[in-house]
Design a protein around this motif. Structure first.
Motif, short mmCIF file in Angstrom:
data_model
loop_
_atom_site.label_atom_id
_atom_site.label_comp_id
_atom_site.label_asym_id
_atom_site.label_seq_id
_atom_site.Cartn_x
_atom_site.Cartn_y
_atom_site.Cartn_z
N ASN A 60 92.87 33.13 51.06
CA ASN A 60 91.41 33.14 51.12
C ASN A 60 90.80 33.12 49.72
O ASN A 60 89.81 32.44 49.47
CB ASN A 60 90.91 34.34 51.91
N ASP A 61 91.42 33.86 48.80
CA ASP A 61 90.94 33.89 47.43
C ASP A 61 91.05 32.51 46.79
O ASP A 61 90.11 32.04 46.14
CB ASP A 61 91.73 34.90 46.61
N ILE A 62 92.18 31.86 46.98
CA ILE A 62 92.37 30.52 46.41
C ILE A 62 91.35 29.54 46.97
O ILE A 62 90.73 28.78 46.23
CB ILE A 62 93.81 30.02 46.66
N ILE A 63 91.15 29.58 48.27
CA ILE A 63 90.21 28.64 48.90
C ILE A 63 88.77 28.93 48.48
O ILE A 63 88.05 28.02 48.07
CB ILE A 63 90.36 28.65 50.43
N ASN A 64 88.37 30.19 48.56
CA ASN A 64 86.97 30.53 48.29
C ASN A 64 86.62 30.49 46.81
O ASN A 64 85.55 30.01 46.44
CB ASN A 64 86.64 31.90 48.85
N TYR B 22 84.79 26.63 44.87
CA TYR B 22 84.00 26.74 43.65
C TYR B 22 84.08 25.45 42.85
O TYR B 22 83.06 24.94 42.38
CB TYR B 22 84.48 27.93 42.82
N ASN B 23 85.29 24.92 42.67
CA ASN B 23 85.45 23.68 41.89
C ASN B 23 84.84 22.48 42.59
O ASN B 23 84.30 21.60 41.92
CB ASN B 23 86.92 23.45 41.56
N ILE B 24 84.93 22.43 43.88
CA ILE B 24 84.29 21.32 44.62
C ILE B 24 82.78 21.38 44.43
O ILE B 24 82.14 20.35 44.18
CB ILE B 24 84.67 21.36 46.12
N LYS B 25 82.20 22.56 44.52
CA LYS B 25 80.75 22.69 44.31
C LYS B 25 80.38 22.32 42.88
O LYS B 25 79.36 21.68 42.65
CB LYS B 25 80.31 24.12 44.61
N LEU B 26 81.21 22.68 41.94
CA LEU B 26 80.96 22.35 40.54
C LEU B 26 80.99 20.84 40.32
O LEU B 26 80.13 20.28 39.65
CB LEU B 26 82.01 23.04 39.65
N VAL B 27 81.98 20.17 40.92
CA VAL B 27 82.10 18.72 40.78
C VAL B 27 80.92 18.02 41.45
O VAL B 27 80.40 17.03 40.92
CB VAL B 27 83.45 18.22 41.37
N THR B 28 80.47 18.50 42.57
CA THR B 28 79.35 17.85 43.25
C THR B 28 78.06 17.97 42.46
O THR B 28 77.16 17.15 42.59
CB THR B 28 79.12 18.41 44.66
N LYS B 29 77.95 18.97 41.62
CA LYS B 29 76.74 19.15 40.80
C LYS B 29 76.81 18.41 39.46
O LYS B 29 75.83 18.32 38.76
CB LYS B 29 76.51 20.64 40.53
N THR B 30 77.99 17.89 39.15
CA THR B 30 78.17 17.20 37.87
C THR B 30 77.57 15.79 37.94
O THR B 30 77.86 15.02 38.85
CB THR B 30 79.67 17.11 37.51
#
Length: 140
Positions: free
Chosen positions: A107-111, A116-124
């Motif tokens: 759960n830690d790895i996924i959340n 987190y990285n997917i959200k970061l990439v989508t905002k780039t």
């Protein structure tokens, strides 16, 4: 625990108590401790299962199957007079701890890493395109 309650009542009324019932009465505290630990283990198993993310449910099936096999002797072969109840409970607790750690790490790895990285990439912003003009693919 119905047996223990009945033995206590019969003893107060002055009836003779069979030896096997007397032994159960003498082990009342131990049996109640086993009962509490087993109830806790089953509730803990349900709590752990509720923490599983739908995304990881399929991957964790073998681990839950393994835990079900660890629980099985308590449902099939062990009785209150068995000599190996304490090792069974210890084995059960160890399995629950291992399963909880696995699910927490997943759960830690996924959340905290993947999402987190997917959200970061989508905002780039990958390309800064002018809003007022258009251009061809070759100009791009």
């Amino acid at each position: 625990f119905e047996l223990i309650r009945e033995v206590k009542c019969l003893e107060r009324m002055g009836f003779s108590i069979p030896e096997s019932a007397r032994i159960a009465l003498m082990q009342e505290d131990k049996l109640k401790t086993f009962h509490r630990k087993l109830e806790w283990a089953l509730k803990e198993y349900d709590r752990i299962k509720s923490q599983v993310l739908p995304l990881t449910a399929e991957v964790l099936k073998p681990h839950f199957k393994d835990m079900d096999w660890k629980i099985r002797p308590g449902m099939r072969t062990l009785t209150w007079t068995s000599l190996n109840i304490e090792p069974y409970i210890d084995h059960l607790f160890a399995g629950l701890k291992k399963l909880q750690e696995l699910i927490s790490v997943m759960n830690d790895i996924i959340n905290n890493r993947i999402d987190y990285n997917i959200k970061l990439v989508t905002k780039t912003l990958l390309v800064d395109l002018p809003e007022n003009s258009s251009f061809t693919v070759s100009d791009f």
